[in-house]
Design a protein around this motif. Structure first.
Motif, PDB file in Angstrom:
ATOM      1  N   LYS A  31      -1.651  17.106 -53.955  1.00 47.37           N
ATOM      2  CA  LYS A  31      -1.571  16.537 -52.615  1.00 47.37           C
ATOM      3  C   LYS A  31      -2.826  16.879 -51.841  1.00 47.37           C
ATOM      4  CE  LYS A  31       3.422  16.533 -52.187  1.00 47.37           C
ATOM      5  NZ  LYS A  31       4.578  16.994 -51.424  1.00 47.37           N
ATOM      6  N   GLY A  32      -3.309  15.922 -51.078  1.00 49.34           N
ATOM      7  CA  GLY A  32      -4.496  16.153 -50.264  1.00 49.34           C
ATOM      8  C   GLY A  32      -5.526  15.053 -50.477  1.00 49.34           C
ATOM      9  N   VAL A  33      -6.167  14.677 -49.421  1.00 49.50           N
ATOM     10  CA  VAL A  33      -7.141  13.587 -49.452  1.00 49.50           C
ATOM     11  C   VAL A  33      -8.352  13.921 -50.314  1.00 49.50           C
ATOM     12  CG1 VAL A  33      -8.656  12.169 -48.012  1.00 49.50           C
ATOM     13  CG2 VAL A  33      -6.409  12.848 -47.156  1.00 49.50           C
ATOM     14  N   PHE A  34      -8.801  15.160 -50.304  1.00 54.21           N
ATOM     15  CA  PHE A  34     -10.036  15.535 -50.976  1.00 54.21           C
ATOM     16  C   PHE A  34      -9.832  16.091 -52.391  1.00 54.21           C
ATOM     17  CE2 PHE A  34     -10.857  15.892 -46.384  1.00 54.21           C
ATOM     18  CZ  PHE A  34     -11.819  14.905 -46.285  1.00 54.21           C
ATOM     19  N   GLU A  35      -8.613  16.039 -52.906  1.00 58.42           N
ATOM     20  CA  GLU A  35      -8.332  16.528 -54.256  1.00 58.42           C
ATOM     21  C   GLU A  35      -8.787  15.503 -55.296  1.00 58.42           C
ATOM     22  OE1 GLU A  35      -7.345  19.495 -55.099  1.00 58.42           O
ATOM     23  OE2 GLU A  35      -7.007  20.168 -53.049  1.00 58.42           O
ATOM     24  N   THR A  36      -9.198  15.989 -56.454  1.00 54.56           N
ATOM     25  CA  THR A  36      -9.661  15.128 -57.542  1.00 54.56           C
ATOM     26  C   THR A  36      -8.485  14.443 -58.224  1.00 54.56           C
ATOM     27  OG1 THR A  36     -11.503  16.614 -57.930  1.00 54.56           O
ATOM     28  CG2 THR A  36     -10.967  15.094 -59.696  1.00 54.56           C
ATOM     29  N   GLU A  37      -8.648  13.163 -58.509  1.00 52.29           N
ATOM     30  CA  GLU A  37      -7.628  12.402 -59.225  1.00 52.29           C
ATOM     31  C   GLU A  37      -7.942  12.460 -60.720  1.00 52.29           C
ATOM     32  OE1 GLU A  37      -5.426   8.279 -58.360  1.00 52.29           O
ATOM     33  OE2 GLU A  37      -7.569   8.061 -58.672  1.00 52.29           O
ATOM     34  N   HIS A  38      -6.961  12.857 -61.520  1.00 55.18           N
ATOM     35  CA  HIS A  38      -7.107  12.931 -62.972  1.00 55.18           C
ATOM     36  C   HIS A  38      -6.544  11.644 -63.558  1.00 55.18           C
ATOM     37  CE1 HIS A  38      -8.090  17.285 -62.967  1.00 55.18           C
ATOM     38  NE2 HIS A  38      -7.485  17.200 -61.795  1.00 55.18           N
ATOM     39  N   ILE A  39      -7.298  10.997 -64.461  1.00 54.03           N
ATOM     40  CA  ILE A  39      -6.959   9.654 -64.928  1.00 54.03           C
ATOM     41  C   ILE A  39      -6.990   9.574 -66.455  1.00 54.03           C
ATOM     42  CG2 ILE A  39      -7.678   7.224 -64.894  1.00 54.03           C
ATOM     43  CD1 ILE A  39      -9.047   7.840 -62.199  1.00 54.03           C
ATOM     44  N   SER A  40      -6.066   8.802 -67.018  1.00 51.36           N
ATOM     45  CA  SER A  40      -6.082   8.448 -68.430  1.00 51.36           C
ATOM     46  C   SER A  40      -5.732   6.971 -68.561  1.00 51.36           C
ATOM     47  CB  SER A  40      -5.067   9.274 -69.230  1.00 51.36           C
ATOM     48  OG  SER A  40      -5.024   8.823 -70.575  1.00 51.36           O
ATOM     49  N   THR A  41      -6.452   6.275 -69.425  1.00 53.39           N
ATOM     50  CA  THR A  41      -6.081   4.898 -69.733  1.00 53.39           C
ATOM     51  C   THR A  41      -4.838   4.910 -70.619  1.00 53.39           C
ATOM     52  OG1 THR A  41      -7.618   4.902 -71.578  1.00 53.39           O
ATOM     53  CG2 THR A  41      -8.410   3.962 -69.500  1.00 53.39           C
ATOM     54  N   VAL A  42      -4.224   3.740 -70.798  1.00 56.71           N
ATOM     55  CA  VAL A  42      -2.974   3.622 -71.530  1.00 56.71           C
ATOM     56  C   VAL A  42      -3.118   2.561 -72.619  1.00 56.71           C
ATOM     57  CG1 VAL A  42      -0.537   2.988 -71.318  1.00 56.71           C
ATOM     58  CG2 VAL A  42      -1.647   4.254 -69.483  1.00 56.71           C
ATOM     59  N   SER A  43      -2.616   2.876 -73.814  1.00 57.85           N
ATOM     60  CA  SER A  43      -2.551   1.895 -74.896  1.00 57.85           C
ATOM     61  C   SER A  43      -1.122   1.373 -74.988  1.00 57.85           C
ATOM     62  CB  SER A  43      -2.952   2.524 -76.226  1.00 57.85           C
ATOM     63  OG  SER A  43      -4.313   2.827 -76.238  1.00 57.85           O
TER      64      SER A  43
END
Length: 65
Positions: A31-43
Motif C-alpha cells: 500500500k502506498g503511492v510511492f511503493e514499487t509494483e511487482h509484475i509478472s506476465t501470464v501464459s
C-alpha cells in the motif's frame, strides 16, 4: 502440459480482451503511492478436448514483495 481435467495435451493460447493491446499481467504492491509494483506476465493454456483453461505466472518470483 497435460490437462488437469482430462489428461489431454494442452496448447498455448493468447488471452485477449484488453482494448489497449497490453498483455495480461499479475501485479503485487505494498500500500502506498510511492511503493514499487511487482509484475509478472501470464501464459494461457487451453485443452482442445474439454476446454479447460489454465493461467500460469511466467515469473512468479518477481511478485515477491
Amino acid at each position: 502440459m497435460k490437462c488437469m481435467k482430462c489428461s489431454c495435451e494442452m496448447i498455448t493460447a493468447k488471452l485477449c480482451g484488453d482494448v489497449s493491446g497490453m498483455s495480461v499481467r499479475l501485479t503485487n504492491k505494498k500500500k502506498g503511492v510511492f511503493e514499487t509494483e511487482h509484475i509478472s506476465t501470464v501464459s494461457c493454456f487451453v485443452c482442445t478436448k474439454c476446454g479447460y483453461v489454465e493461467l500460469k505466472a511466467d515469473n512468479p518470483k518477481d511478485l515477491i514483495l
